[in-house]
Design a protein around this motif. Structure first.
Motif, mmCIF file in Angstrom:
data_model
loop_
_atom_site.group_PDB
_atom_site.id
_atom_site.type_symbol
_atom_site.label_atom_id
_atom_site.label_comp_id
_atom_site.label_asym_id
_atom_site.label_seq_id
_atom_site.Cartn_x
_atom_site.Cartn_y
_atom_site.Cartn_z
ATOM 1 N N THR A 108 0.861 -1.099 0.032
ATOM 2 C CA THR A 108 -0.083 0.033 -0.104
ATOM 3 C C THR A 108 0.852 1.397 -0.018
ATOM 4 N N HIS A 140 -6.416 -2.891 5.701
ATOM 5 C CA HIS A 140 -6.553 -2.654 6.990
ATOM 6 C C HIS A 140 -7.005 -1.318 7.547
ATOM 7 N N ARG A 141 -7.509 -1.318 8.631
ATOM 8 C CA ARG A 141 -8.229 0.205 9.313
ATOM 9 C C ARG A 141 -7.220 1.074 9.015
ATOM 10 N N GLU A 142 -5.920 0.943 9.676
ATOM 11 C CA GLU A 142 -4.798 1.810 9.527
ATOM 12 C C GLU A 142 -4.595 2.598 8.390
ATOM 13 N N VAL A 143 -4.569 1.616 7.450
ATOM 14 C CA VAL A 143 -4.314 2.017 5.981
ATOM 15 C C VAL A 143 -5.298 2.841 5.345
ATOM 16 N N GLN A 144 -6.676 2.389 5.631
ATOM 17 C CA GLN A 144 -7.837 3.148 5.405
ATOM 18 C C GLN A 144 -7.769 4.638 5.757
ATOM 19 N N TYR A 145 -7.314 4.578 7.159
ATOM 20 C CA TYR A 145 -7.399 5.945 7.949
ATOM 21 C C TYR A 145 -6.330 7.004 7.022
ATOM 22 N N VAL A 146 -5.126 6.224 6.598
ATOM 23 C CA VAL A 146 -4.308 7.388 6.056
ATOM 24 C C VAL A 146 -4.572 7.608 4.503
ATOM 25 N N VAL A 147 -5.218 6.759 3.697
ATOM 26 C CA VAL A 147 -5.705 6.894 2.299
ATOM 27 C C VAL A 147 -6.835 7.744 2.478
ATOM 28 N N HIS A 168 -13.192 7.479 13.543
ATOM 29 C CA HIS A 168 -12.212 8.439 12.691
ATOM 30 C C HIS A 168 -12.592 8.164 11.171
ATOM 31 N N LEU A 179 -8.723 1.195 0.120
ATOM 32 C CA LEU A 179 -9.798 1.184 1.122
ATOM 33 C C LEU A 179 -10.235 -0.196 1.647
ATOM 34 N N ARG A 180 -9.899 -1.227 1.001
ATOM 35 C CA ARG A 180 -10.278 -2.515 1.279
ATOM 36 C C ARG A 180 -9.253 -3.026 2.432
ATOM 37 N N ALA A 219 -14.717 2.649 12.315
ATOM 38 C CA ALA A 219 -14.259 3.145 13.610
ATOM 39 C C ALA A 219 -14.603 4.581 13.430
#
Lengths: 1065, 418
Positions: free
Chosen positions: A314, A347-354, A385, A344-345, A383
């Motif tokens: 990612t 992990h949650r942390e990746v989603q956050y940054v993307v 955020h 966006l599929r 989540a």
């Protein structure tokens, strides 16, 4: 070690002793546990010390494992240093590694003892095993003891020339370590970096660029010579290195190339576009300043990073995305969209940054993410955020066409159990309402309904947002203000109360009767209110005093008196100030004359804008961007230079491989000489270019020529090659390069073919190790036999022959198309990427159909009763046909083509209208201006027009939505479509199915409503079907594709009840 | 880059720390604990936390927080991706990634972390390389090691590090040569109250387990590659070949790996394999609520829907439930208000249902929103998008491998709003 650390280790000693008991050594542990707190610590380390000093390898190893266990848990094991360091020369590799771990951890504390180990490392640096050499260097450089800096320096210099790329990689890492230990060594280290940057191994590239970024990011000059090599290697570098290199190259490119984002003039990126409208160009060319031509190196970077969007890493995808964002011409940026949405599929942390990055992007470029709007719909499991970020993006994406869909989605969110999120949604609705004026009223009504919500946060947020909205157009909304005043008694959240008071005060002239009454109530409860409410009460009193002093004089006096003795000094201050201002007395002087103008000055409406508005000052994908503040070590992205620095600095002198070539070659393609791999790559590329060299996409190849002085070469080429004379002027700068080169290319071709045999042999070898073709050689070596490729080559050659001679002369429109076809055929096995670059803007996503329900009915859903009422509700369409209908053919439209389709969404412009989406394409060769609908229709239907399109560039397309009231007949609506110069009569013929709106109702309701229908409203058809297909699916599918209906859930299996209403149902 | 790593368990204890540069005191984690306290749910802790001198980037997996300490600017995704790779490696080595497993294997963990990062920059993250450097602990090997005194640590630089195929180790030998591919598709969907689909999309992966001798070169082709809209590859896949011919051509890593993940183009209508009939009502003023849920199959292409699990977060006002499932078992946790119903297989003749009442807090007003229902299910032998593997060929080696392809459809984030 101080006292507290002793106490700490005592405690830990006890713990460790217990664990010891569980572990393997039976000898000491039984005693250890019994002795308790005081002696065990000592005891245990003694025990380990003994084991370390024993002669048995296995005991030593066991001891070291336990020591590592201590380190891992953060326990202090430093007093074992002397015992451990003796084992540094052990033959057992696992033991040795564990000792290394220990050394790195404690060497800084025990510098003198650590020096004992240095000689072992120096010996290991000469070991024939590369793994041992490398790990010795790793540990040596990790020991942070300033005395050994010279030894480290020496070791690094030596390792930088090691035969093993793995050791050289370690050397690159060691550079950073030494730099952080002793920054004074910078000068020497930069020398090593310079040497290592020239390294051709993919293993080293990432690490050395990392070192470069850490030690000397300002020495951009070191990159010049390696730029093309890095671009070409990029594909093969390991993923972590890719991230670092891409980020560095982004920075580099911003200093070296001119901006591709030119706003003025005809957009002419990479001159590919130029030949679509070369006729016009020819005329305008002379008048214009030099058109923008992308530097071939710039193009190289974009082309070579694009495949990395498909990486599984990612971080790599994100870094390519930011590179495109910061470097690519505007219309090419959209290639990154899909990949970002894919992330966006993850992990949650990746989603956050993307999502954060998408939020920033979507402010500037709505169009990029609009087709993927549904990917940002919030799920209840997200989540908080993540939810807020998705909301932010949806708000950014909102426009007239999709707002109803978004608002419908927001309705669901408002009811969320997560109240913080519900409040954020209300804010978002407010933002949509200010941005899109059509829906402001509908939103306001919806928000007013929310005022009767049970949850305080929701109510408070609504009040605040309503206040902001009302400020934009207060005069029409006195009833809302009245409504809010009525609700005032029930609202307890201070912020909301204060907002209502402010509103009443500000617009007291619109509600002359209610305002004094509210003030009266406030006077009663003044003392028990929050500070913020008190301040607003004072405010209200003052304003009323000025406008309606007859009724409120006494009340105001009373409130001011209360305020005078308030506990809060802020309120006391304000009271005193207000009193002086509004109550005229001899002392107040000049100011009170202006009291009215001060207090009742018209206030500008607040601008609701995104929290991500200012984030674009940071480079995307960086830590600073995520935090929205500058992180340590953040390197600013410079602005584009106005004039590109000298391009020739990136040329590399000819190296071995190129010598076998014709002498002229070295001048044209410096990058090709690097490596066998790239040699074959560039060879292939050259062919591709050769085959379409007439088309000026070859402009990306003219680097060296143009650097030698563009005007000069231009003249030369004109005089030497008469045939080119008539070529369009605008293309000249690129052509001049290509034309000259063409000769060379032809020459090269001959040579190349000879060369090819040798290359094939090599690429066969390459097949074995398999990696070769992926590395960007583009020859597809596994599939394409050597015969194939050589025949392809010869054909491409002949193609280029004819092209260069004849086509160049009549450089007219049909040519490019032919060219593209030609290239497509030939380039099949060459890189398709080039093709993509070829037609950059052509990829317009089919707009996923999203349009507007009648907003009011939509927002009424906001009232929370919906779960119980059985009433008929408009629901979203079950199926949306994408097949467009022709409105205006491009031949009749003189280049302008228009299509329409029914998005099957309720119309935002009015309940009675059917929304129709129009797509305009400009197939002509010049921009069309001011496209609009002339108001009157010949057939009497009313049409809500779209906003005139100011300008439609050639090959561009734009989609707008209009509302048409067909009066529930299938009579075609005819109107005139006008551009600045032309008028075309067109008509939209609705199918009966498109006049309906799907609704949700229960089966009972359905049969009841069905009974009411008679005669005229019935429209029936018979469907015959084979008995084996009698399942519900195909039938309903057929039905929904013809008419815009919803499906009523039915108990019986073979009854299909489509539910819908016409627009005035 | 990455300065230090702290592993924190659910109760807030730091149970492992590792430093790649100078030692950072574990007190830096206090900022993390502060954020943890502020967040209501464990997932709500922001992944990036700034502190006065450092930045903390954390990921949460298997109820363990992996907190990386950063000192200067670095792409946050770089760190996040790496941390996830660490977790994957642990899982690969120990089977599970739990606090117990990490504590039991602390030495291997330390050796791994030492190899994975040098000076905070990733050195070797490819599982094939790591396994050559540090052999995964197995019971047999531990026994052998204690007897013979040999070690788990390789003495030679793994050949992969230097070769052009860094993901594959050399000298692989198997007696049974097998290659298995699992095509797994997940449906993400949001279904609204009336049963119509708000958004639905299909994401798929192809996971492979390849145990082949030598250096096999595989090609995999699809019947309908046009279905794949957006793809991401394992580094072994030759990109050019895919671009030109839509064929996956690759030299596979040894063992398990994810070959491809893809997204099915959104133009296609997504078939939704199950439907839900629901009737969840709360009445104003009453302390009872009705709960009525029926599941049924639709568009399953004749395949059975299995392993169905329904879960729903009921509103806070619900005290308890008394429900009656027609099949399977259900549980309701009165503390977290989580209702979960393990349905099992859906029998189309006799649709599973869950009916009964909910007791509500007396006097509390009725909840604003009906709960969202999350559904999980599996359908074997079916790729819902219709994707089909055409053929798998092997070049470069003489033997005949055993090949197998399996299809499966699962629910991803499948939500029904009520």
């Amino acid at each position: 070690m101080s006292a507290n650390s002793l106490a700490y280790s005592e405690q830990s000693g006890a713990e460790a002793a217990v664990e010891l008991g569980q572990e393997t050594t039976p000898t000491s542990s039984a005693g250890g546990a019994a002795f308790g707190l005081f002696s065990t610590d000592f005891k245990k380390n003694e025990d380990l010390k003994e084991m370390l000093e024993s002669t048995k390898e296995s005991l030593k190893l066991e001891a070291m494992k336990r020591v590592v266990g201590l380190i891992a848990r953060g326990k202090n094991a430093s007093e074992l240093f002397p015992a451990v360091v003796k084992n540094v020369a052990s033959k057992n590799i696992e033991l040795k590694k564990l000792v290394y771990v220990y050394l790195v951890r404690y060497a800084e504390e025990q510098q003198d003892l650590a020096l004992l180990s240095i000689s072992t490392f120096q010996r290991a640096l000469k070991d024939p095993n590369q793994l041992i050499r490398a790990s010795a260097l790793r540990v040596l450089s990790s020991i942070r003891v300033p005395i050994i800096v010279p030894i480290m320096m020496l070791a690094i210099k030596e390792a930088a020339t090691d035969l093993s790329p793995y050791v050289r990689k370690t050397a690159a890492h060691a550079i950073q370590k030494l730099y952080s230990l002793d920054p004074d060594q910078k000068e020497h280290l930069v020398e090593v970096i310079e040497k290592l940057l020239k390294d051709k191994s993919t293993l080293v590239a990432g690490s050395v660029v990392m070192a470069f970024e850490e030690v000397c990011p300002e020495r951009i000059d070191l990159i010049h010579k390696n730029y093309r090599k890095l671009c070409n290697l990029l594909m093969d570098v390991e993923e972590w290195g890719q991230v670092v290199i891409i980020n560095m190259l982004t920075r580099y490119a911003r200093t070296q190339f001119v901006s591709p984002w030119r706003q003025d003039g005809v957009f002419e990126e990479n001159s590919e576009k130029a030949f679509y409208d070369s006729d016009e160009e020819k005329k305008e060319g002379a008048a214009q300043t030099k058109p923008y031509v992308m530097d071939p190196d710039h193009r190289l970077l974009l082309r070579n990073t694009k495949p990395l969007l498909q990486s599984r890493n990612t971080a790599v995808v994100m870094s390519v995305a930011q590179l495109y964002w910061h470097l690519a011409p505007k219309h090419e940026v959209s290639v990154v969209t899909k990949s970002l949405v894919r992330l966006l599929r993850s992990h949650r942390e990746v989603q956050y940054v993307v999502l954060q990055n998408i939020a920033t992007m979507s402010i500037q470029r709505k169009g990029m993410f609009e087709p993927f709007m549904k990917s940002f719909y919030v799920r209840s499991t997200d989540a908080t955020h993540i939810k807020t970020l998705k909301l932010e993006i949806l708000t950014n994406l909102a426009n007239e066409a999709n707002i109803s869909t978004i608002l419908r989605e927001f309705q669901t969110y408002v009811k969320s159990q997560d109240k913080a999120f519900a409040a954020a949604t209300i804010q978002a609705i407010g933002r949509c309402a200010t941005n899109i004026s059509e829906i402001t009223d509908a939103c306001l009504n919806g928000l007013v309904l929310l005022l009767s919500n049970r949850d305080e946060t929701v109510v408070a947020e609504s009040v605040v947002v309503i206040k902001k909205l009302l400020q934009t157009q207060p005069s029409q909304h006195s009833d809302i203000i009245k409504h809010m005043a009525k609700l005032f008694d029930n609202i307890t959240v201070p912020m909301a109360r204060a907002s209502i008071l402010w509103l009443i005060g500000e617009y007291c002239e619109h509600v002359p009767r209610i305002a004094p009454d509210v003030l009266r109530k406030m006077a009663k409860t003044f003392t028990s209110e929050e500070d913020i409410v008190k301040l607003q009460t004072v405010n209200l009193a003052a304003k009323l005093y000025l406008t309606n002093s007859k009724q409120t004089k006494l009340l105001t006096q009373y409130i001011l008196n209360l305020g005078k003795y308030d506990q809060n000094y802020d309120i006391r201050d304000r009271t005193r100030f207000i009193r002086q201002l509004i109550v005229p007395n001899e002392k107040s002087g000049a100011l009170s004359k202006y009291a009215r103008r001060i207090l009742l000055a018209p206030k500008p409406a607040p601008v609701l804008q995104s929290a991500f508005k200012d984030r674009d000052r940071f480079q995307l994908g960086t830590l600073s961007h995520t935090l929205n503040s500058k992180a340590t070590g953040y390197l600013e992205l410079s602005d584009w230079p106005d004039v590109a620095p000298d391009q020739s600095v990136r040329n590399v002198e000819v190296v071995e491989a190129a010598k076998e070539w014709a002498p002229g070659v070295s001048k044209t393609k410096p990058a090709k000489s690097d490596d066998d791999k790239f040699y074959s790559d560039s060879g292939e590329e050259e062919e591709a270019e050769g085959s379409d060299s007439g088309s000026s996409s070859g402009g990306s190849e003219d680097s060296s020529d143009s650097s030698s002085g563009e005007s000069e070469s231009e003249e030369k080429s004109e005089s030497s090659e008469d045939s080119v004379k008539s070529s369009s002027q605008s293309e000249k700068s690129s052509d001049s390069g290509t034309d000259k080169k063409k000769k060379k290319t032809l020459k090269n071709k001959k040579l190349q073919q000879g060369k090819k045999a040798g290359k094939d042999g090599r690429s066969d070898e390459g097949q074995k190790n398999g990696r070769l073709e992926k590395s960007g050689s583009g020859s597809g070596s596994a599939s394409a036999s050597s015969e194939e490729s050589s025949s392809a080559e010869s054909s491409s050659e002949s193609g280029s022959d004819s092209d260069s001679g004849t086509d160049q002369k009549r450089n007219t429109k049909p040519k490019p198309i032919k060219k593209v076809e030609e290239t497509q055929k030939k380039e099949r096995e060459a890189s398709l990427l080039d093709l993509d670059d070829f037609s950059p803007a052509a990829v317009t996503m089919p707009k996923s159909s999203i349009l507007s329900p009648s907003l009011l009915s939509d927002l009424e859903g906001l009232s929370l009763s919906s779960s119980t009422t059985p009433a008929i509700q408009v629901s979203s369409p079950v199926f949306v046909p994408v097949r467009p209908h022709e409105l205006l053919h491009r031949m009749t439209g003189k280049g302008l083509a228009a299509q329409y389709h029914f998005p099957r969404q309720p119309c935002i412009y009015g309940d009675h209208m059917v929304s129709v989406q129009l797509t305009f394409n400009n197939h002509g060769d010049h921009a069309l201006e001011d496209i609009h609908i002339s108001e009157k229709t010949s057939t009497g239907q009313s049409i809500h027009c779209f906003r005139p399109i100011e300008r439609l560039e050639p090959e561009a397309s734009v989609t707008v939505s209009v509302g048409v009231d067909f009066n529930d007949s299938t009579q075609a609506a005819s109107f005139q479509l006008c551009s600045k110069t032309e008028r075309f009569s067109v008509s939209i013929q609705p199918a009966v199915g498109e006049l309906l709106l799907p609704v949700t109702m229960t089966e009972q309701d359905f049969s009841r409503e069905q009974g009411k229908l008679v005669g005229m409203n019935e429209s029936s058809a018979t469907i015959t079907m084979a008995p084996e297909t009698v399942s519900s699916q195909p039938v309903s599918k057929k039905v929904v594709s013809v008419a815009n209906v919803g499906v009523v859930p039915s108990g019986q299996d073979n009854v299909h009840s489509p539910a819908s209403k016409t627009s005035d149902f | 880059m990455i300065h230090s790593l702290f592993l924190v368990n659910a109760t807030g204890d730091i149970f492992l720390e590792k430093h790649w540069k100078s030692v950072v005191s574990r007190s830096v984690c206090d900022y993390f604990f502060e954020a943890q306290e502020r967040a209501t749910e464990p997932e709500n802790i922001p992944p990036v936390i700034p502190t006065p001198h450092h930045y903390l980037i954390s990921v949460l997996r298997h109820r363990i927080y992996f907190v990386a300490v950063i000192q200067s600017e670095v792409p946050p995704l770089f760190v996040i991706e790496f941390l996830h790779r660490v977790v994957d490696t642990f899982q690969d080595y120990f089977g599970v990634c739990t606090e117990a497993a990490i504590k039991d294997n602390v030495v291997v963990v330390y050796e791994l972390l030492e190899e994975m990062l040098d000076n905070g920059f990733p050195l070797a993250t490819e599982s094939n390389i790591l396994k050559e450097l540090i052999k995964p602990p197995t019971i047999l090997r531990t026994v052998v090691n204690t007897i013979t005194g040999s070690t788990n640590v390789g003495e030679q630089l793994p050949t992969g590090q230097l070769s052009v195929v860094p993901w594959r180790r050399t000298g692989v030998k198997y007696t049974n040569n097998e290659a298995y591919f699992d095509v797994v598709e997940e449906i993400d969907a949001i279904i609204d109250k009336s049963g119509s689909t708000i958004t639905a999309e299909i994401q798929g992966v192809i996971d492979a387990c390849v145990k082949l001798t030598g250096m096999p070169d595989l090609t995999l082709s699809f019947m309908n590659p046009r279905l794949l809209d957006d793809v991401s590859f394992h580094p072994c896949v030759r990109f050019k070949r895919w671009e030109a011919e839509r064929i996956l051509s690759f030299i596979p890593p040894d063992g398990n790996f994810r070959l491809l993940s893809y997204h099915v183009s959104s133009q296609n209508l997504v078939a939704i394999p199950v439907y839900v009939k629901h009737n969840i009502t709360f009445r104003e003023g009453s302390s009872q609520g009705r709960f009525d849920l029926t599941l049924g199959p639709k568009q399953t292409m004749g395949k059975a829907v299995e392993s169905v699990l329904v879960s729903s977060q009921l509103p806070r006002g619900v005290l308890n439930t008394s429900l009656n499932p027609s099949q399977g078992t259900y549980t309701f946790d009165p503390v977290t208000k989580l209702l979960s119903w393990d349905v099992g297989k859906i029998n189309p003749q006799k649709l599973p249902s869950l009916k009964g009442t909910m007791s509500l807090q007396a006097g509390a007003s009725k909840p604003d929103e009906n709960p969202t229902i999350n559904i999980q299910f599996k359908i074997q032998q079916l790729a819902i998008s219709g994707l089909k593997v055409n053929r798998l060929d092997m070049y470069g080696e003489k033997y005949k491998p055993f090949k197998g392809i399996k299809y499966m459809t699962k629910a991803g984030k499948f939500q029904v709003r009520t």
